[in-house]
Design an enzyme around this catalytic site. Structure first.
Site, PDB file in Angstrom:
ATOM      1  N   GLU A 174     -28.295  -0.893 -24.096  1.00 50.32           N
ATOM      2  CA  GLU A 174     -27.973  -2.289 -23.778  1.00 50.32           C
ATOM      3  C   GLU A 174     -26.969  -2.441 -22.645  1.00 50.32           C
ATOM      4  OE1 GLU A 174     -27.200  -4.929 -27.006  1.00 50.32           O
ATOM      5  OE2 GLU A 174     -29.204  -4.668 -27.811  1.00 50.32           O
ATOM      6  N   GLU A 374     -34.516  -1.143 -31.056  1.00 49.07           N
ATOM      7  CA  GLU A 374     -33.786  -1.875 -32.096  1.00 49.07           C
ATOM      8  C   GLU A 374     -34.520  -3.162 -32.416  1.00 49.07           C
ATOM      9  OE1 GLU A 374     -29.588  -2.689 -31.478  1.00 49.07           O
ATOM     10  OE2 GLU A 374     -29.249  -0.696 -30.617  1.00 49.07           O
TER      11      GLU A 374
HETATM   12  C1  GBH Z   1     -27.317  -4.695 -30.507  1.00 50.48           C
HETATM   13  O1  GBH Z   1     -26.842  -5.766 -29.766  1.00 50.48           O
HETATM   14  C2  GBH Z   1     -26.432  -3.471 -30.388  1.00 50.48           C
HETATM   15  O2  GBH Z   1     -27.095  -2.434 -29.692  1.00 50.48           O
HETATM   16  C3  GBH Z   1     -25.935  -2.974 -31.700  1.00 50.48           C
HETATM   17  O3  GBH Z   1     -24.867  -2.093 -31.502  1.00 50.48           O
HETATM   18  C4  GBH Z   1     -25.571  -4.152 -32.584  1.00 50.48           C
HETATM   19  O4  GBH Z   1     -24.932  -3.755 -33.762  1.00 50.48           O
HETATM   20  C5  GBH Z   1     -26.853  -4.873 -32.902  1.00 50.48           C
HETATM   21  O5  GBH Z   1     -27.599  -5.159 -31.764  1.00 50.48           O
HETATM   22  C6  GBH Z   1     -26.687  -6.136 -33.725  1.00 50.48           C
HETATM   23  O6  GBH Z   1     -25.962  -7.101 -33.022  1.00 50.48           O
HETATM   24  O7  GBH Z   1     -24.765 -13.593 -25.821  1.00 50.48           O
HETATM   25  O8  GBH Z   1     -25.210 -15.157 -27.610  1.00 50.48           O
HETATM   26  O9  GBH Z   1     -26.404 -13.098 -27.521  1.00 50.48           O
HETATM   27  C7  GBH Z   1     -27.615  -6.948 -29.967  1.00 50.48           C
HETATM   28  C8  GBH Z   1     -27.504  -7.917 -28.881  1.00 50.48           C
HETATM   29  C9  GBH Z   1     -26.004  -8.896 -27.454  1.00 50.48           C
HETATM   30  C10 GBH Z   1     -26.032  -9.555 -29.761  1.00 50.48           C
HETATM   31  C11 GBH Z   1     -24.741  -9.656 -27.273  1.00 50.48           C
HETATM   32  C12 GBH Z   1     -24.767 -10.321 -29.567  1.00 50.48           C
HETATM   33  C13 GBH Z   1     -23.565 -11.586 -27.958  1.00 50.48           C
HETATM   34  C14 GBH Z   1     -23.834 -13.007 -28.231  1.00 50.48           C
HETATM   35  N1  GBH Z   1     -26.182  -8.477 -28.812  1.00 50.48           N
HETATM   36  N2  GBH Z   1     -24.721 -10.763 -28.191  1.00 50.48           N
HETATM   37  S1  GBH Z   1     -25.135 -13.753 -27.215  1.00 50.48           S
END
Ligand code: GBH
Length: 468
Positions: A174, A374
């Site tokens: 990511e 994922e």
């Molecule tokens: C993944 O991120 C990660 O790889 C993992 O470590 C994590 O535990 C898992 O998923 C569950 O979250 O900008 O509104 O989307 C997932 C994608 C991207 C979700 C950043 C949270 C921030 C809020 N993530 N996002 S938003």
């Protein structure tokens, strides 16, 4: 193929499809300062009061570092045939570069041996955000070209050490999340408190500076691909794991589908598009004043080093689009305020994204092999009086998503496997231990593990290689 289900229709996946689960080092290992491990930027960030909900941290986490044998046995019991884990760079190179730490490597040797013994195929991620603090202190982390160079050295070393047993590597997990999230945090109210949305190292760079950081991460990926090829056996497979920002068409008809593809390509211009095309789009180059990124043609070639597969993390639709007569030929439509989400507030619910994401990766970039690296959701899980965990919403989510993935594979989209996030509840970054993504429940007081209803669902789906 004989069907065991009561419903009609073939819901099987192709033969050899991998049924995996995923985790990452900082989120489960604990043992943050054991056996010579160096400090990572996430250790520092979580140790700073006010950064994490309830000021939690990954010092102990799931104590996987000490309980990996129990965890591998659990993976086997839930029917996983593959396991995606990440390697903590500061365990291997405590200072980021220089002398490797043999005790750190030994942990992964033991883990890999235990997985193989259990008949589970190891898939290793080399960077899931726990950068050695030393590289941040010396160079500002991914702001400097020194970090991609150091990353390639580390990647080559790991591939040389584990390459006889680990045949699949993901360079970076990511890009978008840790670049936008770590280097351009924004204030946000989470659980009634103001937190910085994002994470380590918690900087507030300008848009123009951020474009240079993005460039260094994709360059780090490309250099690592080359280093792995140079040091690992010839049959080694390598790719990345990116949370592609997916544009979902409103209507399934050729004009909308094409508009959505164009929007996806542009929305990922700084990451997937440049890694798979070897060029930045004109619109991306013009963004933020156009001073950055600064790059050479040689770097673009490195960034687009040929890959064996494309890995995508798929949780939510990025945007919805329809065609437009105005440039750029598509138009993003607003998402309704009542659009449902899963428990995490960012997690817009639409299982169709699991169909469109791999389909677009195939049509846009002609990918010959794709992994879903994922997919999963958080839920308000609790152990019931009878000792079981009834995560009915997660079962719904998984069945709906895998139904859409099966639709894609049945149309010939080349998806070789699926990794569910996550094997176990774990440290969910700034959200701490409150957001449970596991199909195995973890009691964070006793560290006892309990497979949830969704783990029973997963085991049966894996056993039948079908949506169940
Ligand atoms: C993944 O991120 C990660 O790889 C993992 O470590 C994590 O535990 C898992 O998923 C569950 O979250 O900008 O509104 O989307 C997932 C994608 C991207 C979700 C950043 C949270 C921030 C809020 N993530 N996002 S938003």
């Amino acid at each position: 193929m004989a069907t065991e289900s009561a419903t009609s229709g073939d819901r099987h996946f192709p033969d050899g499809f991998r049924w995996g689960v995923a985790t990452s080092s900082y989120q489960i290992e604990g043992a943050w300062d054991e056996d010579g491990k160096g400090v990572s930027i996430w250790d520092t960030y979580a140790h700073t009061p006010g950064n994490i909900r309830n000021d939690e941290n990954g010092d102990v986490a799931n104590d996987h570092y000490h309980r990996y044998e129990e965890d591998v046995a659990l993976l086997k019991s839930i029917g996983a045939t593959a396991y995606r884990f990440s390697i903590a760079w500061p365990r291997i190179f405590p200072e980021g570069t220089g002398e490797p730490n043999p005790k750190g490597l030994d942990f992964y040797n033991r883990l890999v041996d235990a997985l193989l013994e259990a008949g589970i195929e190891p898939f290793a991620t080399l960077y899931h955000w726990d950068l050695p603090q030393a590289l941040h202190d010396r160079h500002g982390g991914w702001q400097s070209i020194e970090t991609p160079k150091a990353f390639a050295e580390y990647a080559g070393y790991v591939a040389a050490q584990l390459g006889d047993r680990v045949k699949h590597y993901f360079t970076i997990n990511e890009f978008r999340s840790f670049v936008e999230g770590g280097y351009q945090v924004v204030d946000m109210e989470i659980g009634g408190k103001m937190l910085q949305l994002g994470g380590a190292p918690g900087l507030r760079l300008s848009d123009s500076e951020l474009k240079q950081v993005r460039h260094h991460t994709v360059l780090g990926h490309g250099l690592a691909v080359q280093a792995i090829r140079a040091h690992a056996p010839a049959e080694t497979k390598v790719g990345f794991a990116e949370n592609l920002h997916v544009a979902v068409p409103v209507i399934d008809e050729p004009g909308h589908v094409k508009a959505a593809e164009q929007a996806t390509r542009e929305a990922n211009a700084g990451f997937m598009t440049v890694m798979l095309e070897g060029a930045y789009t004109d619109a991306y180059l013009a963004e933020a004043g156009g001073e950055t990124p600064r790059f050479t043609d040689e770097e673009l070639k490195t960034i687009a080093s040929p890959l064996d597969f494309v890995g995508i993390n798929v949780y939510r639709p990025g945007l919805y689009v329809e065609p437009s007569d105005e440039p750029p030929g598509y138009r993003e439509i607003p998402i309704n305020v009542s659009h449902p989400t899963m428990q995490a507030s960012w997690h817009l619910f639409d299982p169709e994204v699991m169909y469109w994401a791999p389909r677009q990766v195939q049509s846009l970039w002609d990918a010959k092999s794709i992994f879903i690296t994922e997919n999963g959701c958080a839920a308000a899980d609790a152990v019931a009086a009878d000792g079981r965990v009834y995560d009915s919403d997660r079962v719904m989510f998984l069945r709906a998503c895998l139904g859409q993935l099966q639709r894609a594979t049945s149309e010939g989209v080349p998806v070789g496997g699926y990794f569910l996030w996550s094997a176990q509840d774990n440290f969910e970054w700034i959200y701490g231990y409150g957001d449970r993504f596991g199909i195995i429940y973890v009691d964070f007081d006793t560290l006892e593990r309990t497979p949830k209803l969704s783990a029973e669902w997963f085991r049966e789906a894996a056993r039948r290689n079908a949506v169940v």
